[in-house]
Design a protein around this motif. Structure first.
Motif, PDB file in Angstrom:
ATOM      1  N   VAL A 134       0.738  -1.136   0.231  1.00  0.00           N
ATOM      2  CA  VAL A 134       0.243  -0.085  -0.183  1.00  0.00           C
ATOM      3  C   VAL A 134       0.753   1.220  -0.098  1.00  0.00           C
ATOM      4  CG1 VAL A 134      -1.794   1.411   1.355  1.00  0.00           C
ATOM      5  CG2 VAL A 134      -1.840  -1.134   1.264  1.00  0.00           C
ATOM      6  N   LEU A 135       0.705   2.132  -0.770  1.00  0.00           N
ATOM      7  CA  LEU A 135       1.446   3.314  -0.962  1.00  0.00           C
ATOM      8  C   LEU A 135       0.862   4.428  -0.534  1.00  0.00           C
ATOM      9  CD1 LEU A 135       2.354   2.556  -4.979  1.00  0.00           C
ATOM     10  CD2 LEU A 135       3.737   1.970  -2.938  1.00  0.00           C
ATOM     11  N   ARG A 136       1.519   5.371   0.305  1.00  0.00           N
ATOM     12  CA  ARG A 136       0.899   6.473   0.865  1.00  0.00           C
ATOM     13  C   ARG A 136       1.908   7.678   0.277  1.00  0.00           C
ATOM     14  NH1 ARG A 136      -0.091   2.381   4.424  1.00  0.00           N
ATOM     15  NH2 ARG A 136      -2.343   2.167   4.935  1.00  0.00           N
ATOM     16  N   VAL A 137       1.243   8.869  -0.133  1.00  0.00           N
ATOM     17  CA  VAL A 137       1.846   9.883  -0.370  1.00  0.00           C
ATOM     18  C   VAL A 137       0.805  11.227   0.099  1.00  0.00           C
ATOM     19  CG1 VAL A 137       3.070  11.587  -2.318  1.00  0.00           C
ATOM     20  CG2 VAL A 137       2.901   8.842  -2.544  1.00  0.00           C
ATOM     21  N   GLY A 138       1.353  11.887   1.169  1.00  0.00           N
ATOM     22  CA  GLY A 138       0.516  12.800   1.649  1.00  0.00           C
ATOM     23  C   GLY A 138      -0.817  12.194   2.046  1.00  0.00           C
TER      24      GLY A 138
ATOM     25  N   GLY B   2       8.224  11.954  -5.418  1.00  0.00           N
ATOM     26  CA  GLY B   2       9.279  12.903  -5.339  1.00  0.00           C
ATOM     27  C   GLY B   2      10.263  12.757  -6.314  1.00  0.00           C
ATOM     28  N   VAL B   3      10.126  11.743  -7.197  1.00  0.00           N
ATOM     29  CA  VAL B   3      11.001  11.300  -8.342  1.00  0.00           C
ATOM     30  C   VAL B   3      10.488  11.677  -9.522  1.00  0.00           C
ATOM     31  CG1 VAL B   3      12.268   9.572  -9.698  1.00  0.00           C
ATOM     32  CG2 VAL B   3      12.131   9.376  -7.049  1.00  0.00           C
ATOM     33  N   VAL B   4      11.235  12.623 -10.529  1.00  0.00           N
ATOM     34  CA  VAL B   4      10.708  12.843 -11.716  1.00  0.00           C
ATOM     35  C   VAL B   4      11.010  11.897 -12.697  1.00  0.00           C
ATOM     36  CG1 VAL B   4      11.101  14.616 -13.581  1.00  0.00           C
ATOM     37  CG2 VAL B   4      11.469  15.384 -11.492  1.00  0.00           C
TER      38      VAL B   4
ATOM     39  N   GLY C 187       9.954  15.271 -17.413  1.00  0.00           N
ATOM     40  CA  GLY C 187       8.936  14.408 -17.075  1.00  0.00           C
ATOM     41  C   GLY C 187       7.802  14.855 -15.810  1.00  0.00           C
ATOM     42  N   VAL C 188       7.482  13.797 -15.351  1.00  0.00           N
ATOM     43  CA  VAL C 188       6.500  14.189 -14.098  1.00  0.00           C
ATOM     44  C   VAL C 188       6.764  13.571 -12.811  1.00  0.00           C
ATOM     45  CG1 VAL C 188       3.884  13.573 -13.709  1.00  0.00           C
ATOM     46  CG2 VAL C 188       4.748  13.877 -16.141  1.00  0.00           C
ATOM     47  N   LYS C 189       6.423  14.131 -11.769  1.00  0.00           N
ATOM     48  CA  LYS C 189       6.649  13.644 -10.364  1.00  0.00           C
ATOM     49  C   LYS C 189       5.442  13.901  -9.603  1.00  0.00           C
ATOM     50  CE  LYS C 189       8.552  17.866  -8.352  1.00  0.00           C
ATOM     51  NZ  LYS C 189       9.778  18.173  -7.600  1.00  0.00           N
ATOM     52  N   LEU C 190       4.996  12.799  -8.672  1.00  0.00           N
ATOM     53  CA  LEU C 190       4.094  12.812  -7.520  1.00  0.00           C
ATOM     54  C   LEU C 190       4.645  13.205  -6.230  1.00  0.00           C
ATOM     55  CD1 LEU C 190       0.820  11.020  -7.633  1.00  0.00           C
ATOM     56  CD2 LEU C 190       2.372  11.002  -5.524  1.00  0.00           C
ATOM     57  N   GLU C 191       4.286  14.094  -5.605  1.00  0.00           N
ATOM     58  CA  GLU C 191       4.737  14.196  -4.295  1.00  0.00           C
ATOM     59  C   GLU C 191       3.680  14.915  -3.417  1.00  0.00           C
ATOM     60  OE1 GLU C 191       8.115  16.745  -4.370  1.00  0.00           O
ATOM     61  OE2 GLU C 191       7.086  18.511  -5.186  1.00  0.00           O
ATOM     62  N   PRO C 192       3.700  14.925  -1.883  1.00  0.00           N
ATOM     63  CA  PRO C 192       2.870  15.327  -1.263  1.00  0.00           C
ATOM     64  C   PRO C 192       2.749  16.953  -1.280  1.00  0.00           C
ATOM     65  CG  PRO C 192       4.450  14.757  -0.029  1.00  0.00           C
ATOM     66  CD  PRO C 192       4.790  14.094  -1.380  1.00  0.00           C
ATOM     67  N   PRO C 193       1.596  17.580  -1.123  1.00  0.00           N
ATOM     68  CA  PRO C 193       1.588  19.006  -1.186  1.00  0.00           C
ATOM     69  C   PRO C 193       2.401  19.700  -0.043  1.00  0.00           C
ATOM     70  CG  PRO C 193      -0.664  18.089  -0.990  1.00  0.00           C
ATOM     71  CD  PRO C 193       0.350  16.839  -0.801  1.00  0.00           C
ATOM     72  N   ALA C 194       2.975  20.834  -0.512  1.00  0.00           N
ATOM     73  CA  ALA C 194       3.806  21.271   0.372  1.00  0.00           C
ATOM     74  C   ALA C 194       3.080  21.788   1.638  1.00  0.00           C
ATOM     75  CB  ALA C 194       4.622  22.522  -0.077  1.00  0.00           C
ATOM     76  N   GLU C 195       3.695  21.612   2.873  1.00  0.00           N
ATOM     77  CA  GLU C 195       2.843  21.973   3.912  1.00  0.00           C
ATOM     78  C   GLU C 195       3.092  23.564   4.243  1.00  0.00           C
ATOM     79  OE1 GLU C 195       3.953  19.751   7.680  1.00  0.00           O
ATOM     80  OE2 GLU C 195       3.319  17.894   6.542  1.00  0.00           O
ATOM     81  N   ARG C 196       2.134  24.255   4.988  1.00  0.00           N
ATOM     82  CA  ARG C 196       2.139  25.706   5.157  1.00  0.00           C
ATOM     83  C   ARG C 196       3.022  25.774   6.421  1.00  0.00           C
ATOM     84  NH1 ARG C 196      -3.256  29.055   6.472  1.00  0.00           N
ATOM     85  NH2 ARG C 196      -2.736  27.714   8.270  1.00  0.00           N
ATOM     86  N   PRO C 197       4.035  26.624   6.575  1.00  0.00           N
ATOM     87  CA  PRO C 197       4.965  26.757   7.597  1.00  0.00           C
ATOM     88  C   PRO C 197       3.769  26.970   8.856  1.00  0.00           C
ATOM     89  CG  PRO C 197       5.773  28.013   5.859  1.00  0.00           C
ATOM     90  CD  PRO C 197       4.538  27.414   5.514  1.00  0.00           C
TER      91      PRO C 197
END
Length: 243
Positions: A131-135, A171-173, A222-232
């Motif tokens: 099972v994969l979890r990204v954000g 996070g990988v392009v 290319g394309v990458k998938l990564e979690p949304p940037a968190e607000r400080p």
């Protein structure tokens, strides 16, 4: 050998397709209308559907949308229409491939083989622990289910394959050539195919190319998938007064 549904109202073309597919050891059923096609896929399991657009009861593009409402079976469009806008619209609606009439039986066989390879590769079961979890995104390759913030995503087979492949490399392009090879099982192809499916997937993730959250395209790379940037911590929302 595959189970094939031919949806074609021209009796001459229909008979030729049935003869060719049967000679190639495929199991073939055929119908001449969209409504008959819907009844067939509701009662029988097919490996691929060959769908004409000029049907007497419904336009094939409408039939495609209705098919996608009840099945993820691979669909190859076979039609005399060759307008690029129409091709993009059909890919957006869930078509897996597109053949412009007239075409040779060798061309059809090659396209069918490619579509069936992709479908079978996508059907290979993953390990239960994968099972994969990204954000807030969760992708379960074994059950072929994906959720965003706890809400189930309604994805087509190809959308799921694309999302799962990218989620396995957060996070990988990923170069477009690699996406074509791994997700579409093609050594070459049109970037438009990727763009169409990315656009469709973005809508279901609640984002756009101009305002991405998970899917990021790097032009020419290319394309990458990564979690949304968190607000400080301590940052105030737009329009929210400081306390």
């Amino acid at each position: 050998m595959a189970s094939v549904l031919v949806v074609e109202d021209d009796q001459f073309v229909r008979s030729a397709l049935i003869r060719h597919l049967t000679d190639a050891a495929h199991t073939v059923r055929s119908v001449g209308t969209a409504l008959e096609a819907l009844r067939e896929v509701a009662h029988f399991r097919f490996d691929v559907v060959i769908l004409d657009l000029g049907l007497p009861d419904l336009d094939g593009s409408e039939a495609l949308k209705m098919l996608r409402g009840i099945t993820d079976v691979p669909v190859i469009i076979a039609t005399a229409r060759d307008d690029e806008t129409e091709i993009v619209r059909l890919l957006n609606a869930g078509a897996d491939d597109y053949l412009t009439k007239p075409f040779s039986v060798e061309h059809l066989s090659a396209r069918m083989a490619a579509v069936l390879r992709r479908a079978r590769a996508a059907g290979v079961e993953a390990a239960p622990s994968s099972v994969l979890r990204v954000g807030g995104l969760t992708v379960d390759p074994l059950r072929r289910q994906a959720e965003l913030d706890g809400v189930r995503l309604d994805l087509t087979r190809r959308e799921f394959d694309l999302l799962a492949f990218l989620a396995g490399r957060p996070g990988v392009v990923v170069p477009r050539k690699e996406l074509l090879a791994e997700v579409w099982q093609q050594s070459y192809g049109d970037d438009q195919t990727i763009d169409v499916h990315l656009s469709w997937l973005r809508r279901k993730l609640g984002e756009t190319a101009a305002s991405p959250r998970y899917l990021h395209t790097l032009r020419g790379v290319g394309v990458k998938l990564e979690p949304p940037a968190e607000r400080p911590f301590g940052a105030e929302s737009a329009g929210e007064p400081a306390r």
